[in-house]
Design an enzyme around this catalytic site. Structure first.
Site, PDB file in Angstrom:
ATOM      1  CE  LYS A  92      45.434  35.032  49.687  1.00 41.26           C
ATOM      2  NZ  LYS A  92      46.004  36.160  49.102  1.00 41.26           N
TER       3      LYS A  92
ATOM      4  CE  LYS B 112      40.433  32.999  45.230  1.00 38.56           C
ATOM      5  NZ  LYS B 112      40.978  34.208  45.733  1.00 38.56           N
TER       6      LYS B 112
ATOM      7  CE  LYS C 131      48.040  34.993  42.100  1.00 41.57           C
ATOM      8  NZ  LYS C 131      48.311  36.348  41.514  1.00 41.57           N
TER       9      LYS C 131
END
Ligand code: TYM
Length: 333
Positions: free
Chosen positions: A114, A198, A201
């Site tokens: 991230k 993956k 969103k």
């Protein structure tokens, strides 16, 4: 045995098929078993580890509650609340951050993904996020945590924190080390555009995921455009290891139809992808459209959703404050 279930979902909009098959579908089954005590949390404090527009956040919190209910969670059976309304979560996270070790957090792969290349610019919250997650779980003496595969490492960290706390303060079994409930299959739904990534969103292309609020035509179009390879449908499970996109689509179909992967393979073996995609679109439309319609109906009922959160947070606050009081005593505060 009574299972104490806790899980959380971030209100960052665009809840998708990965959230549903990896986690929320499981929440619904657990909610339907009267033996279980379930708590499902809209983790708004986790959401602010990356910047959020306050108006959007508020809307997304309610949309997440609407999604839980539309998928089949019954607010009369399970506690539904948002994390920010129970201040014990923030406080316990601080205390546990003094128990957790830097070395443990440095191993978290999700932070690395991230934060990307520019780690220096990531928020401290993004780094310490698994400690807040541990606080969420440990405040309720949770025994089982249903999550998708991507949260496995965070749950291991939660268990380590619980054990170290109990050892450091010599309070055996005071913090309960929870068991993860991760499905053996279908616990990681991948992007429709890249079977090695993956479904998420935060992925820019909306074509990479099926959102739980998509319309029929969007679902059909996304499956039509989903990446495949040039070979016909596989005829054995071994073939799937080399064909990530085929593996993902077959997994989605199997999960939605409650079939084993072997059964799905034998049903479509040797056929063209287009034939399989037609069936996959149909089953997705059958399963997702009722949820999508219900979400759209429920988000208009703001008072109803607010009331669920209010009642849920009152119940959660009572439980969490009691545990926190005991933690204070142990700490010498
Ligand atoms: P979040 O909001 O990213 O995701 C919510 C749930 O959906 C699962 N999930 C997936 N499962 C399969 N395939 C996918 N592509 C996929 N994408 C998401 C996640 O595994 C998760 O179960 N840190 C958590 C929220 C959290 C939490 C907790 C969970 C906060 N506190 C305490 C359990 C217990 C998160 O960010 O999930």
């Amino acid at each position: 045995m009574v299972k104490k279930i806790f899980s959380g979902v971030q209100p960052t909009g665009n809840l998708h098929l990965g959230n549903y098959l990896g986690a929320i579908k499981n929440f619904v089954d657990l909610n339907n078993d009267s033996q279980n005590h379930c708590i499902f949390c809209v983790v708004d404090l986790h959401a602010i580890t990356v910047s959020q527009d306050p108006k959007e956040l508020k809307k997304n919190i309610l949309e997440t509650v609407a999604t839980f209910i539309a998928c089949g969670i019954d607010p009369k059976k399970s506690i539904i609340f948002n994390q920010s309304q129970v201040s014990a979560h923030s406080e316990a996270a601080w205390i546990l951050s003094c128990v957790a070790r830097m070395g443990w957090l440095n191993r978290m792969t999700q932070f690395k993904e991230k934060a990307g290349k520019d780690k220096e610019k990531a928020s401290i919250g993004l780094y310490s996020y698994p400690i807040l997650m541990a606080a969420d779980i440990l405040l309720y003496d949770t025994t089982h945590v249903p999550v998708g595969d991507d949260q496995k490492q965070h749950l291991e960290l939660c268990r380590d924190i619980a054990q170290k706390f109990n050892n450091d303060f010599k309070v055996e079994n005071f913090l309960v080390a929870p068991e993860p409930l991760i499905q053996r299959e279908f616990s990681r739904i991948m992007s429709l555009k890249d079977g090695t990534k993956k479904m998420s969103k935060s992925e820019l292309s909306d074509l990479s995921r099926i959102n739980l609020t998509d319309e029929k035509e969007q679902i059909i179009n996304k499956i039509k455009k989903a990446k495949t390879d040039i070979m016909p449908m596989p005829s054995s499970i071994e073939e799937l290891s080399q064909r990530p996109e085929a593996k993902n689509l077959i997994g989605i179909y199997s999960s939605l139809c409650s079939l084993s992967v072997e059964k799905t393979i034998s049903q479509f073996s040797g056929k063209n992808f287009s034939e399989f995609k037609n069936d996959l679109s149909q089953i997705l439309v059958d399963k997702i459209i009722p949820i999508s319609n219900e979400i759209k109906k429920l988000i208009k009922e703001k008072h109803y959703l607010d009331d669920i959160l209010l009642k849920g947070s009152e119940k959660a606050d009572k439980m969490a404050s009691e545990k926190l009081k005991k933690i204070h005593k142990i700490m010498g505060f």
